[in-house]
Design a protein around this motif. Structure first.
Motif, mmCIF file in Angstrom:
data_model
loop_
_atom_site.group_PDB
_atom_site.id
_atom_site.type_symbol
_atom_site.label_atom_id
_atom_site.label_comp_id
_atom_site.label_asym_id
_atom_site.label_seq_id
_atom_site.Cartn_x
_atom_site.Cartn_y
_atom_site.Cartn_z
ATOM 1 N N THR A 1 49.034 50.760 -30.271
ATOM 2 C CA THR A 1 47.736 50.515 -30.879
ATOM 3 C C THR A 1 47.529 49.010 -31.024
ATOM 4 O O THR A 1 48.434 48.295 -31.438
ATOM 5 N N ARG B 1 48.814 45.003 -43.510
ATOM 6 C CA ARG B 1 48.110 45.748 -42.468
ATOM 7 C C ARG B 1 49.074 46.274 -41.411
ATOM 8 O O ARG B 1 48.895 47.357 -40.886
ATOM 9 N N CYS C 1 56.561 46.029 -32.895
ATOM 10 C CA CYS C 1 55.412 45.225 -33.299
ATOM 11 C C CYS C 1 55.422 43.971 -32.441
ATOM 12 O O CYS C 1 56.324 43.144 -32.540
ATOM 13 N N ALA D 1 50.805 49.287 -42.820
ATOM 14 C CA ALA D 1 49.906 50.447 -42.794
ATOM 15 C C ALA D 1 49.830 51.035 -41.385
ATOM 16 O O ALA D 1 49.899 52.249 -41.195
ATOM 17 N N ALA D 2 49.719 50.151 -40.393
ATOM 18 C CA ALA D 2 49.620 50.626 -39.010
ATOM 19 C C ALA D 2 50.915 51.284 -38.567
ATOM 20 O O ALA D 2 50.907 52.272 -37.842
ATOM 21 N N GLY E 1 52.916 52.893 -40.494
ATOM 22 C CA GLY E 1 52.958 54.198 -41.144
ATOM 23 C C GLY E 1 52.203 55.247 -40.351
ATOM 24 O O GLY E 1 52.608 56.397 -40.253
ATOM 25 N N LYS E 2 51.072 54.816 -39.747
ATOM 26 C CA LYS E 2 50.246 55.758 -38.994
ATOM 27 C C LYS E 2 50.847 56.102 -37.641
ATOM 28 O O LYS E 2 50.645 57.176 -37.114
ATOM 29 N N SER E 3 51.589 55.112 -37.084
ATOM 30 C CA SER E 3 52.102 55.298 -35.735
ATOM 31 C C SER E 3 53.319 56.216 -35.773
ATOM 32 O O SER E 3 54.239 55.997 -36.543
ATOM 33 N N SER E 4 53.322 57.240 -34.919
ATOM 34 C CA SER E 4 54.418 58.207 -34.989
ATOM 35 C C SER E 4 55.683 57.671 -34.334
ATOM 36 O O SER E 4 56.737 57.624 -34.935
ATOM 37 N N HIS F 1 59.945 51.496 -34.113
ATOM 38 C CA HIS F 1 58.600 50.997 -33.822
ATOM 39 C C HIS F 1 58.673 49.600 -33.268
ATOM 40 O O HIS F 1 59.599 48.855 -33.565
#
Lengths: 178, 571
Positions: free
Chosen positions: A149, A162, A90, A165-166, A168-171, A88
């Motif tokens: 996102t 936060r 960031c 959490a984001a 975790g949602k992002s594949s 991922h």
């Protein structure tokens, strides 16, 4: 980068790789013109996630330009990575508007939370932390991009939670072939 | 397609749109999308589908409307009614509002007042279609008088005539340089060369500027039309749009717009059945600020490292592949269609002095209304910040406005009534730049801002010439010392010397303008620098003054010993 002879094995090993096919298609679309180098590198980076040595040799060979030149271009531009990135991404925007509104503090908080510096990847290869000069979405300052996102109007308090959490949602951070 | 067929098609499309009982425009630009416009659009489509038996509703995703801090924005357009713009939409609320409109009981929740200064005080010429049309739909652009200017240029104007009209309008480069566009085109028209090129510079690297992104994402056909007119006027057959690498959506929309225009015969071979042919290719940047400089940009288009070369020769003589080339900002190209369509007088009538027409600013930072505005040249800063922008949040005092990004400077509060035009901004020690306008309140430390920009320039310096490569590092180190408390007044003298040196000796605009933020903050906020150096305090309370100057280390140590505080802190 040392020049190495392209062996028949090395060629056949890539024939079935869809990523390599994508790069080859792009090379063909631009008719192997050397001025298409940056466009080709964009596609290659999109497919592989980074520009490996062997991949760069291949492109240099196809476009008929020296490997030194291709490495020069790949290292000059910030968008190209020569090492694999994390699963991922960031990215914290540190443009002027974000900086004035506290983007720098957010970078420090995330660096502390993940124990890495901006521009590095966590040892488990999960998250790459980066900064961007300006994402052009200044009205949402301070802004973060978790993969594709956006998190706008962020504050430094509780930012790590936060972001986690984001994440975790992002594949996945990469869109193959984008 | 030829001109008659184009006009016929436009008439049909307009008729179709005017009979449509309800059109809903959802702003789907990056800021509104990150605020949740995608879900709002789905909700609206669901409501439209529910009512589809009774009344047809067209839900359109548009580009940027402007007041980005109020997003997601939804506009409801019905014949016989004024446009109703709603702010901060949620999917539920948007559905309720559309249903209300369809049953003639439009709710007033989150409705923007029709006379909202942010929208009412603008003069939208370049942005006329932004937020009003679907950028991915050629028909929408055609219905908004799109490609009428190109048709008119090809039909009624000679190439010299187009150049003359642009010159007469007084249009100057919107990327910051302010070179008269008509003159630039004349140079290229007269240049001898087998091939000529037209390049649109969309490498908007200034942090805090997003006009070009918004324009490319919201109205890509306008840029294509402007470039094609430029190609006709100058005799070029090939154009390039150089899009900043960080703007993939803008690149995607430009790609699609080019393809659509080619299919409709508005671009490519024999445009509108005239002998004129023009092709456009998109080139995506890869994250190098210096590529906004024209010679570096050309190197990048040719697939090389984006390093500048000395000028002259200027691109008009020796550009891409050694052939004559004209490079204009995308906003400049956005100004072209109205000049040809409505005549050069319209643009020439707006503005002040030698700065004619309008300018798009990206208003952001410590100001209530963030977003994109287009105002006549010569509008005062006070009008922009307080009337259009709504002032500073929390009642804080206005301290400075930063224009032109890392190549520009700050305008202090005493110049709030200054007119925003090329000459005046230069006189104030700043530049028009591409149009980033960052408002700073009393909570911002100007030394820290200067350090931020120098960090940027240091990082982005391409390393080709030594004044820039070494100078930015030296300047950054000094500014860092000011903000951590270890600078001396002698260093300040050196800093000013270095600024002058870099301005005079750097190879390209990046190095020559890198000292601007330092010089302009020194000009208006020298006392703030001195407070850091002499009094060891940061008036805005931003800098952590943890160090002392090396020359004072011994004194400091003695003082600490005397105070019984020998804890080794900061040593």
């Amino acid at each position: 980068m040392e020049a190495r002879p392209v062996l028949p094995d090395a060629i056949t090993a890539h024939v079935d790789d869809p990523r390599r096919r994508l790069v080859d298609q792009t090379l063909k679309r631009f008719q192997y013109r050397p001025d298409a180098l940056i466009e080709v590198l964009h596609v290659a980076q999109g497919a592989y996630g980074f520009l490996g040595e062997e991949l760069l040799s291949h492109i240099a060979c196809q476009l008929n330009i020296p490997e030194s030149q291709i490495l020069g271009v790949a290292t000059f531009y910030h968008a190209f990575a020569l090492r694999p990135r994390g699963e991922h991404c960031c990215i914290v925007c540190t443009g002027t508007a974000c900086y004035v509104k506290g983007g720098g503090e957010i970078v420090k908080a995330l660096e502390a939370a993940y124990g890495i510096q901006a521009g590095q990847t966590t040892p488990d290869g999960r998250v790459s932390l980066g900064t961007a000069r300006c994402l052009g979405t200044c009205s949402q300052a301070p802004l973060l991009m978790i993969d594709n996102t956006a998190l706008g109007h962020e504050v430094v308090e509780g930012i790590a939670g936060r972001v986690a959490a984001a994440l975790g949602k992002s594949s996945s951070g990469r869109e193959p072939g984008s | 397609m030829n001109q008659q067929r184009l006009q016929e098609r436009v008439r049909q499309l307009r008729e179709q749109q005017s009979t449509n009982p309800c059109r809903v425009l959802v702003c789907c630009s990056s800021p509104c999308l990150s605020a949740g416009a995608g879900a709002v659009k789905s909700a609206l489509e669901a409501v439209a589908a529910e009512h589809s038996g009774r009344v047809s509703v067209e839900v359109t995703a548009t580009g940027c409307l402007g007041p980005c801090s109020r997003g997601p924005l939804v506009t409801v357009r019905r014949p016989g009614h004024a446009d109703a713009v709603y702010e901060r939409m949620t999917p539920e609320l948007a559905g309720k509002i559309l249903a209300g409109h369809l049953t003639e009981t439009p709710p007033a929740d989150n409705l923007l007042p029709a006379d909202l200064p942010f929208l009412a005080r603008q003069t939208r010429i370049v942005l006329e279609n932004c937020g009003r049309i679907d950028p991915e739909n050629l028909d929408h652009y055609l219905a908004a008088d799109g490609y009428a200017a190109l048709a008119r240029a090809l039909h009624d104007f000679s190439p010299e005539g187009v150049c003359a009209a642009v010159e007469q309008s007084g249009l100057r480069g919107r990327g910051g340089g302010g070179y008269p566009t008509g003159l630039k085109w004349q140079l290229l028209r007269k240049a001898a060369g087998q091939r000529k090129f037209v390049v649109a510079n969309g490498d908007e690297g200034d942090p805090g500027a997003f006009m070009d992104r918004a324009l490319m994402e919201s109205d890509p056909h306008r840029i294509i039309e402007g470039m094609a007119i430029a190609g006709y006027a100058t005799g070029a057959a090939q154009g390039y749009v150089y899009v900043r690498g960080e703007y993939p959506m803008a690149a995607r929309r430009m790609h699609k717009a080019i393809r659509d225009a080619e299919r409709a015969g508005l671009l490519g071979m024999r445009i509108l059945d005239s002998p004129f042919s023009f092709r456009i290719d998109v080139r995506l940047g890869a994250g190098a600020f210096v590529c906004g400089e024209e010679t570096a940009l050309m190197a990048s288009i040719m697939g090389r490292r984006g390093q500048p070369v000395p000028r002259p020769p200027y691109p008009a003589e020796h550009g891409l592949w050694g052939e004559p080339t004209v490079i204009n900002n995308v906003e400049t190209f956005g100004n072209i269609p109205p000049i040809i369509r409505n005549g050069p007088e319209q643009l020439a009538a707006i503005g002040t002095g030698r700065s004619r027409g309008t300018k798009i600013f990206a208003l952001c930072g410590e100001v209530i209304e963030n977003g994109l505005i287009e105002v006549p040249m010569g509008t005062t800063l006070r009008e922009i910040v307080f009337a259009i922008g709504g002032g500073i949040p929390g009642g804080a005092a206005f301290k400075a406005a930063q224009t032109g990004g890392p190549s520009g400077g700050c305008i202090a509060a005493q110049h709030l009534d200054a007119s925003m035009d090329y000459e005046n901004l230069q006189a104030l020690g700043s530049i028009m730049g591409s149009g980033g306008l960052i408002i700073m309140s009393e909570k911002t430390c100007m030394v820290d801002v200067a350090r931020f920009f120098m960090d940027f320039c240091m990082d982005e310096s391409c390393g080709k010439c030594s004044p820039c490569r070494a100078g930015t590092v030296q300047m950054y180190r000094f500014l860092d010392r000011v903000s951590n408390g270890s600078a001396t007044e002698r260093g300040l003298v050196h800093l000013e010397e270095l600024c002058r040196l870099m301005k005079e000796t750097s190879l390209c605009g990046l190095g020559a303008s890198a000292p601007n933020p330092v010089l302009s903050t020194l000009r208006y906020f020298r006392d703030e620098y001195l407070a850091h150096i002499r009094e060891h305090r940061c008036p805005a309370g931003v800098c952590r003054m943890t160090e002392v100057p090396v020359t004072l280390l011994a004194d400091e140590l003695m003082q600490r010993i005397a105070a019984g505080r020998l804890d080794g802190e900061a040593f």
